[in-house]
Motif scaffolding. Structure first.
Motif, PDB file in Angstrom:
ATOM      1  N   LYS A  78      53.337  51.984  33.431  1.00  0.00           N
ATOM      2  CA  LYS A  78      51.326  51.771  32.890  1.00  0.00           C
ATOM      3  C   LYS A  78      51.412  50.329  34.445  1.00  0.00           C
ATOM      4  O   LYS A  78      52.517  49.224  34.640  1.00  0.00           O
ATOM      5  N   ILE A  79      50.424  50.439  35.166  1.00  0.00           N
ATOM      6  CA  ILE A  79      49.979  49.077  35.680  1.00  0.00           C
ATOM      7  C   ILE A  79      48.504  48.299  35.449  1.00  0.00           C
ATOM      8  O   ILE A  79      48.130  48.688  34.427  1.00  0.00           O
ATOM      9  N   ASN A  80      48.935  47.119  34.300  1.00  0.00           N
ATOM     10  CA  ASN A  80      48.407  46.512  33.992  1.00  0.00           C
ATOM     11  C   ASN A  80      47.191  45.023  35.261  1.00  0.00           C
ATOM     12  O   ASN A  80      48.278  45.251  36.233  1.00  0.00           O
ATOM     13  N   ILE A  81      46.525  45.623  35.076  1.00  0.00           N
ATOM     14  CA  ILE A  81      45.199  44.940  36.314  1.00  0.00           C
ATOM     15  C   ILE A  81      44.159  43.657  35.550  1.00  0.00           C
ATOM     16  O   ILE A  81      44.158  43.739  34.957  1.00  0.00           O
ATOM     17  N   VAL A  82      44.769  42.514  36.084  1.00  0.00           N
ATOM     18  CA  VAL A  82      43.751  42.334  36.139  1.00  0.00           C
ATOM     19  C   VAL A  82      42.768  41.031  37.439  1.00  0.00           C
ATOM     20  O   VAL A  82      42.538  41.139  39.077  1.00  0.00           O
ATOM     21  N   ASP A  83      40.894  41.191  37.311  1.00  0.00           N
ATOM     22  CA  ASP A  83      39.757  41.310  38.826  1.00  0.00           C
ATOM     23  C   ASP A  83      39.613  39.691  37.929  1.00  0.00           C
ATOM     24  O   ASP A  83      40.103  39.512  36.904  1.00  0.00           O
ATOM     25  N   THR A  84      39.857  38.935  38.920  1.00  0.00           N
ATOM     26  CA  THR A  84      39.286  37.808  39.036  1.00  0.00           C
ATOM     27  C   THR A  84      38.413  37.258  39.730  1.00  0.00           C
ATOM     28  O   THR A  84      37.743  38.110  40.698  1.00  0.00           O
ATOM     29  N   PRO A  85      37.671  36.493  39.823  1.00  0.00           N
ATOM     30  CA  PRO A  85      36.498  35.390  40.496  1.00  0.00           C
ATOM     31  C   PRO A  85      36.857  35.558  42.191  1.00  0.00           C
ATOM     32  O   PRO A  85      38.395  34.938  42.484  1.00  0.00           O
ATOM     33  N   GLY A  86      35.456  35.776  42.389  1.00  0.00           N
ATOM     34  CA  GLY A  86      36.059  35.150  43.974  1.00  0.00           C
ATOM     35  C   GLY A  86      35.321  34.091  44.930  1.00  0.00           C
ATOM     36  O   GLY A  86      35.262  33.986  45.739  1.00  0.00           O
ATOM     37  N   HIS A  87      34.260  33.412  43.042  1.00  0.00           N
ATOM     38  CA  HIS A  87      33.916  32.114  43.801  1.00  0.00           C
ATOM     39  C   HIS A  87      34.746  30.738  43.954  1.00  0.00           C
ATOM     40  O   HIS A  87      35.675  31.365  42.840  1.00  0.00           O
ATOM     41  N   ALA A  88      35.132  29.349  45.064  1.00  0.00           N
ATOM     42  CA  ALA A  88      35.486  28.507  44.832  1.00  0.00           C
ATOM     43  C   ALA A  88      35.579  28.309  44.191  1.00  0.00           C
ATOM     44  O   ALA A  88      36.470  28.027  43.165  1.00  0.00           O
ATOM     45  N   ASP A  89      34.411  27.973  42.906  1.00  0.00           N
ATOM     46  CA  ASP A  89      34.427  27.085  41.786  1.00  0.00           C
ATOM     47  C   ASP A  89      34.680  27.762  40.704  1.00  0.00           C
ATOM     48  O   ASP A  89      35.213  26.778  39.388  1.00  0.00           O
TER      49      ASP A  89
END
Length: 611
Positions: free
Chosen positions: A77-88
């Protein structure tokens, strides 16, 4: 007394985050991983960028909130976290990295490493996470994947101070077409090489299933049926529905509670589970007082985990009750209590935000990581029905060794050679200092500056106008340095309404010669409302409601039709950056309006004398 915990591995789980600069393809890659991992069935009708789930993310094409999902690949099982790309939104990245054991560092095969790439990689290396470099968009005609790989190596050499994290792996992908390969010369394949790389290079999560339960709260959600849900990764032990747990707060105090529901992640779905153990990323309901960075622990042996440290805010805006003549006409939530409650609710999940009382009951100082960070909050609140007023953004100064310091940003610009002169001149006025200048491999020139955060307030729109929309601008926080001195204020004054009423074409036709109008004919205005930008640096009071004097004499121009230039429509970020120190911005669900703090002209003159 704390029990000694043995290090054990959950071999069947991998926890990863995908980190990258804006628009390098993170969310598109997650789409394809979900499809090829079986989380999205072929017959399912799902939209593109399925992880960008709220309206603002879809409209702006950026990820704002970190989100969890999972896939099954073979027996894993691969848990994936999608994160923001903007510095703010770097606060979202900082808390997310506490949940995972490896990162996919996504980099555009043409643009190469960008400022935010450096920021997120620095955070990952500091936590000793093992990055897998994913060079994406190799199908672009102008892709330069080999050269970008060399630039990534240089970046690792710069950031890896101990020299023990230089042995990173590279996967080449085209997220749009769902292919990956270990070498550019390899035949096109699906994402199997990427999945295999994750299994071999990302360490299984450590954790003793038999030890007392421990979980760091990394995020919070709210459900109308079950209440607050604490999200995080179980560090040790097991948890079951109905089990007693203890919340260890930041100050060391403890609060006892009981697990009312457990939430697991399977693809795009949240499912209710009865039990979970070390290494899994889950949601726990039942602890209403929990905050991000606190620990859920075993009730008999409550031991806290290290809290999440988040970078400090650099920009602040005052939120206040709207007191204009149009107050309450468009908003559903308008009182100071309602605004305070909404801001306090935002603090529970927005870890990089700070809210302070200002000494008056009707105003709150809200601090964040940048203009975009705060403008997203403002836009979200107005869509929820809130009505309020905001002040001009102000940077947060510090006193270090008795000297005034201010936040400094690392600014990277890609501009055509034609516009280099005006851009450098404009940044010079804003106290920008050129650090580097070279080719950006697109026929453009890349300029790297260090500039005070206050110098970037309102600069993006000026920059795009200056470069005819062709320039690229990126920045991230660098450090606090000694105060750089006074900076020129807004170059244009305001056109201010003299009286209340409804605008007419006859008056606006004459006023538009004095500047740029923000509204057209037939719109209601009040005294002290800003209806346009003056072409000069001073403010000008105008009567936009004056009608043409009627008489029985026919004038020579009676039959000429009056035409108005279309008014300038500002988006929220532009409007915030246009504000002067003596102005406020009314924000309602339907409208944004400029106004002077003192609506009466005599009051403004008295305030100016006192200042």
């Amino acid at each position: 007394m704390a029990t000694e915990i043995k290090k054990k591995l959950r071999e069947d789980i991998r926890n990863i985050a995908i980190i990258a600069h804006v628009d390098h393809g993170k969310t598109t890659l997650v789409d394809k991983m979900l499809q090829q991992g079986g989380a999205i069935q072929a017959r399912e009708n799902v939209v593109e960028r399925v992880m960008d789930s709220n309206d603002l993310e879809r409209e702006r094409g950026i990820t704002i909130l970190a989100k969890n999902t999972s896939i099954h690949y073979g027996d894993y099982k691969i848990n994936i976290v999608d994160t923001p790309g903007h510095a703010d939104f770097s606060g979202e990245v900082e808390r997310t990295l506490k949940m995972i054991d490896g990162v996919l560092l996504l980099i555009d095969a043409f643009e190469g490493p960008m400022p935010q790439t450096k920021f997120v990689l620095q955070k990952a290396l500091a936590l000793k996470l093992n990055p897998i470099v994913v060079i994406n968009k190799i199908d672009r005609p102008d892709a330069r994947a080999h050269e970008v790989a060399d630039l990534v190596t240089d970046l690792f050499l710069e950031l890896d101070e101990e020299g023990d994290q230089l042995d990173f792996s590279i996967v080449y992908t085209s997220a749009k077409t769902g292919i990956s390969k270990l070498n550019l010369d390899d035949p096109d394949s699906d994402l199997t090489p990427l999945f295999d790389m994750i299994l071999s290079k990302v360490a299984p999560p450590e954790g003793d299933v038999d030890a007392p339960f421990q979980m760091l709260v990394s995020s919070l959600e709210y459900d109308n049926f079950v209440g607050q849900i604490c999200l995080g990764r179980i560090n040790h032990g097991k948890i079951k529905t109905g089990m007693p747990v203890t919340l260890v707060q930041r100050d060391g105090n403890t609060v006892k509670g009981k697990v009312t529901r457990l939430i697991g992640y399977e693809g795009l779905k949240k499912i209710e589970i009865k039990e979970a153990s070390a290494g899994e990323i889950i949601g726990v309901a039942g602890m209403e007082s929990a905050q991000i960075g606190e620990t859920l622990a075993d009730s008999e042996n409550p031991v806290a985990l290290p809290t999440i440290e988040i970078g400090e805010p650099t920009i602040s805006i005052n939120f206040m009750v709207n007191t204009s003549p149009f107050a309450g006409l468009e908003g559903e939530y308008v009182t100071s209590r309602q605004i305070r409650d909404r801001l306090q609710k935002e603090l529970l999940s927005n870890v990089a935000l700070k809210v302070e009382e200002t000494g008056t009951t009707d105003a709150f100082k809200v601090s964040g990581r940048g203009e975009l960070h705060l403008s997203i909050l403002i836009e979200t609140m107005r869509r929820e029905g809130y009505e309020f007023a905001i002040s001009r953004p102000a940077v947060i100064y510090k006193e270090i060794d008795g000297q005034k310091h201010e936040p400094i940003e690392s600014l990277t610009l890609d501009v055509e050679d034609t516009y280099i002169g005006p851009v450098m001149e404009s940044l010079g006025r804003r106290k920008g200092e050129l650090q580097n200048m070279g080719n950006s491999h697109g026929g453009n020139t890349r300029l790297e500056f260090e500039i005070p955060s206050r110098g970037l307030i309102g600069y993006r729109s000026d920059f795009l106008t200056m470069t005819r929309g062709t320039g690229l601008l990126n920045y991230n926080f660098s450090s606090y340095l000694p105060y750089k001195g006074e900076m020129p204020a807004r170059t244009k004054g305001a056109l201010i309404s003299l009286c209340a009423g409804e605008t007419v074409t006859f008056s606006l036709h004459n006023i538009q010669e004095r500047g740029t109008l923000f509204l057209g004919a037939g719109e209601k205005v009040y005294e002290g409302m800003v209806i346009g930008a003056h072409s000069r640096g001073s403010d000008l009071v105008v009567n936009a409601c004056k009608k043409k004097q009627l008489s029985n004499m026919r004038s020579s121009g009676a039959d000429e039709a009056l035409t108005l230039t279309p008014p300038k429509q500002m988006v929220l970020e532009e409007a915030i950056s246009f504000l002067a120190d003596d102005e406020l911005l009314e924000v309602t669900p339907k409208t944004i309006r400029f106004r002077k703090k003192h609506l009466n002209e005599n009051d403004r003159k008295r305030a100016a004398k006192k200042k």
